[in-house]
Scaffold this active site. Structure first.
Site, PDB file in Angstrom:
ATOM      1  N   LYS A  81       0.836  -1.205   0.000  1.00 52.32           N
ATOM      2  CA  LYS A  81       0.000   0.000   0.000  1.00 52.32           C
ATOM      3  C   LYS A  81       0.872   1.257   0.000  1.00 52.32           C
ATOM      4  O   LYS A  81       0.604   2.214  -0.717  1.00 52.32           O
ATOM      5  CB  LYS A  81      -0.945  -0.015   1.220  1.00 52.32           C
ATOM      6  CG  LYS A  81      -2.028  -1.071   1.106  1.00 52.32           C
ATOM      7  CD  LYS A  81      -2.805  -1.292   2.405  1.00 52.32           C
ATOM      8  CE  LYS A  81      -3.762  -2.481   2.233  1.00 52.32           C
ATOM      9  NZ  LYS A  81      -4.493  -2.851   3.448  1.00 52.32           N
ATOM     10  N   GLN A 126      -4.844  -1.614   9.661  1.00 54.82           N
ATOM     11  CA  GLN A 126      -4.670  -2.932   9.027  1.00 54.82           C
ATOM     12  C   GLN A 126      -5.252  -4.018   9.926  1.00 54.82           C
ATOM     13  O   GLN A 126      -4.990  -4.054  11.137  1.00 54.82           O
ATOM     14  CB  GLN A 126      -3.172  -3.178   8.751  1.00 54.82           C
ATOM     15  CG  GLN A 126      -2.887  -4.440   7.967  1.00 54.82           C
ATOM     16  CD  GLN A 126      -3.449  -4.429   6.542  1.00 54.82           C
ATOM     17  OE1 GLN A 126      -3.569  -3.382   5.923  1.00 54.82           O
ATOM     18  NE2 GLN A 126      -3.812  -5.592   6.032  1.00 54.82           N
ATOM     19  N   ASP A 130     -11.059   2.717   3.980  1.00 55.70           N
ATOM     20  CA  ASP A 130     -11.271   1.267   3.885  1.00 55.70           C
ATOM     21  C   ASP A 130     -12.764   0.944   3.785  1.00 55.70           C
ATOM     22  O   ASP A 130     -13.130  -0.173   3.426  1.00 55.70           O
ATOM     23  CB  ASP A 130     -10.717   0.593   5.157  1.00 55.70           C
ATOM     24  CG  ASP A 130      -9.553  -0.332   4.874  1.00 55.70           C
ATOM     25  OD1 ASP A 130      -9.380  -0.726   3.712  1.00 55.70           O
ATOM     26  OD2 ASP A 130      -8.835  -0.646   5.834  1.00 55.70           O
TER      27      ASP A 130
HETATM   28  N1  GUN Z   1      -6.708  -7.089   6.030  1.00 59.15           N
HETATM   29  C1  GUN Z   1      -7.008  -7.841   4.967  1.00 59.15           C
HETATM   30  N2  GUN Z   1      -7.587  -7.087   4.010  1.00 59.15           N
HETATM   31  C2  GUN Z   1      -7.667  -5.834   4.498  1.00 59.15           C
HETATM   32  C3  GUN Z   1      -8.180  -4.616   3.973  1.00 59.15           C
HETATM   33  O1  GUN Z   1      -8.695  -4.528   2.863  1.00 59.15           O
HETATM   34  N3  GUN Z   1      -8.061  -3.545   4.803  1.00 59.15           N
HETATM   35  C4  GUN Z   1      -7.521  -3.629   6.034  1.00 59.15           C
HETATM   36  N4  GUN Z   1      -7.481  -2.527   6.772  1.00 59.15           N
HETATM   37  N5  GUN Z   1      -7.050  -4.739   6.547  1.00 59.15           N
HETATM   38  C5  GUN Z   1      -7.121  -5.834   5.774  1.00 59.15           C
END
Ligand code: GUN
Length: 303
Positions: free
Chosen positions: A64, A108, A131
């Site tokens: 990211k 996350q 998100d």
């Molecule tokens: N963990 C697995 N996929 C995601 C996601 O799309 N966003 C976040 N914040 N954590 C994750």
């Protein structure tokens, strides 16, 4: 041509190339970010909170951050010990909510078990919830009022649009009922007037559902769960699965080689949904920064 493209070409299925779409979209996002810098002197900002040392989460976060750099989003990664308390996390989020250099906040997942995850996600300002996991944004998927859509389902929709797959009136089967992918994908496709069935780990005789799908979205986290006999000829197959195998290779939830012989369109793993998830995060962050700049502009607040 990749081996996957080769197999799909021989069988007539078209590969939906997530890498190509992600590349095109990221170029547009780079231009939009540069435009904000030019007009307002503002660089879109994303804060990423990573708790603990889960290796998979570490890799996702690194991806990211790299993607942010590519398009001109400034990112701030906040790494916290596994022992951090819910209270400390809430304090951090409150500070980021009022930080005008930050337009998106991402926590996350997964979080350690002692953390009150719903409280943490709901503490994020909905206007920075890139998100799309805040209850307001989840509720908006039902009523049609989200500020941000969750990134993976949003990426699935973009892939379908890119491949010009009609959605209205189609039988869609979503395999996997997670809060992050399965449920929001189903709601977003319902909002486009698809007829949606959701299957999950306790569904009896999964094949009797999947065989009816005009569009099959698989997000079960089970390598090669979907085999050709479970797929209708001509179906569109979207594989959200990213399963890391003991030898380090990545495998989807769909047995690609066989299913590509029956499908009309199929996404590969890797190179399908994965690049789109990160791209939609970037897109949400640039949207958030633009909304911030436009709101400040219309109220004559100096930036
Ligand atoms: N963990 C697995 N996929 C995601 C996601 O799309 N966003 C976040 N914040 N954590 C994750």
């Amino acid at each position: 041509m990749s081996r996957q493209a080769d197999i799909a070409a021989q069988s007539g299925a078209t590969i939906i190339d997530g890498r190509a779409l992600a590349r095109d979209m990221r170029e547009v996002l780079r231009q939009r970010a540069a435009g904000l810098q030019e007009r307002f002197g503002i660089k879109p900002g994303l804060a990423v909170i990573l708790v603990g040392k889960d290796p998979a989460s570490g890799v996702y976060v690194a991806n990211k951050i790299r993607a942010c750099d590519q398009v001109g989003i400034h990112s701030r990664t906040i790494r916290l010990e596994t022992t951090v308390s819910t209270h400390e996390l809430l304090e951090l989020i409150r500070a980021l909510n009022v930080d005008t250099s930050i337009h998106g906040i991402l926590v996350q997942l997964p979080l350690p078990g002692h953390i009150d995850m719903p409280a943490v996600l709901d503490a994020i300002d909905v206007n920075k919830d890139v998100d799309g996991f805040h209850l307001y944004n989840i509720g908006g998927l039902v009523t049609g009022g989200t500020v941000f859509s969750p990134c993976t389902p949003f990426g699935v929709l973009k892939l379908l649009e890119y491949a010009k797959i009609p959605i209205e009136g189609q039988n869609v089967v979503v395999v996997g009922a997670s809060n992050i992918v399965g449920k929001p994908t189903a709601l977003m496709l319902m909002a486009r007037d698809a007829t949606v069935s959701i299957c999950h780990a306790k569904t009896r005789d999964l094949a009797q559902f999947t065989i009816l799908a005009d569009i099959l979205v698989v997000a079960a986290g089970v390598p090669h769960l979907i085999v050709p006999q479970m797929v209708k000829r001509g179906a569109v197959v979207i594989d959200v699965g990213i399963n890391r195998m003991p030898d380090g290779s990545i495998m989807g939830d769909v047995e690609f080689d066989g299913v590509a012989q029956k499908a009309s369109f199929i996404t590969p793993v890797p190179g399908g949904v994965g690049p789109m998830t990160v791209t939609m995060l970037l897109s949400n962050t640039v949207d958030g920064a633009e909304a911030f700049c436009n709101a400040a502009d219309s109220t004559s607040i100096s930036l």
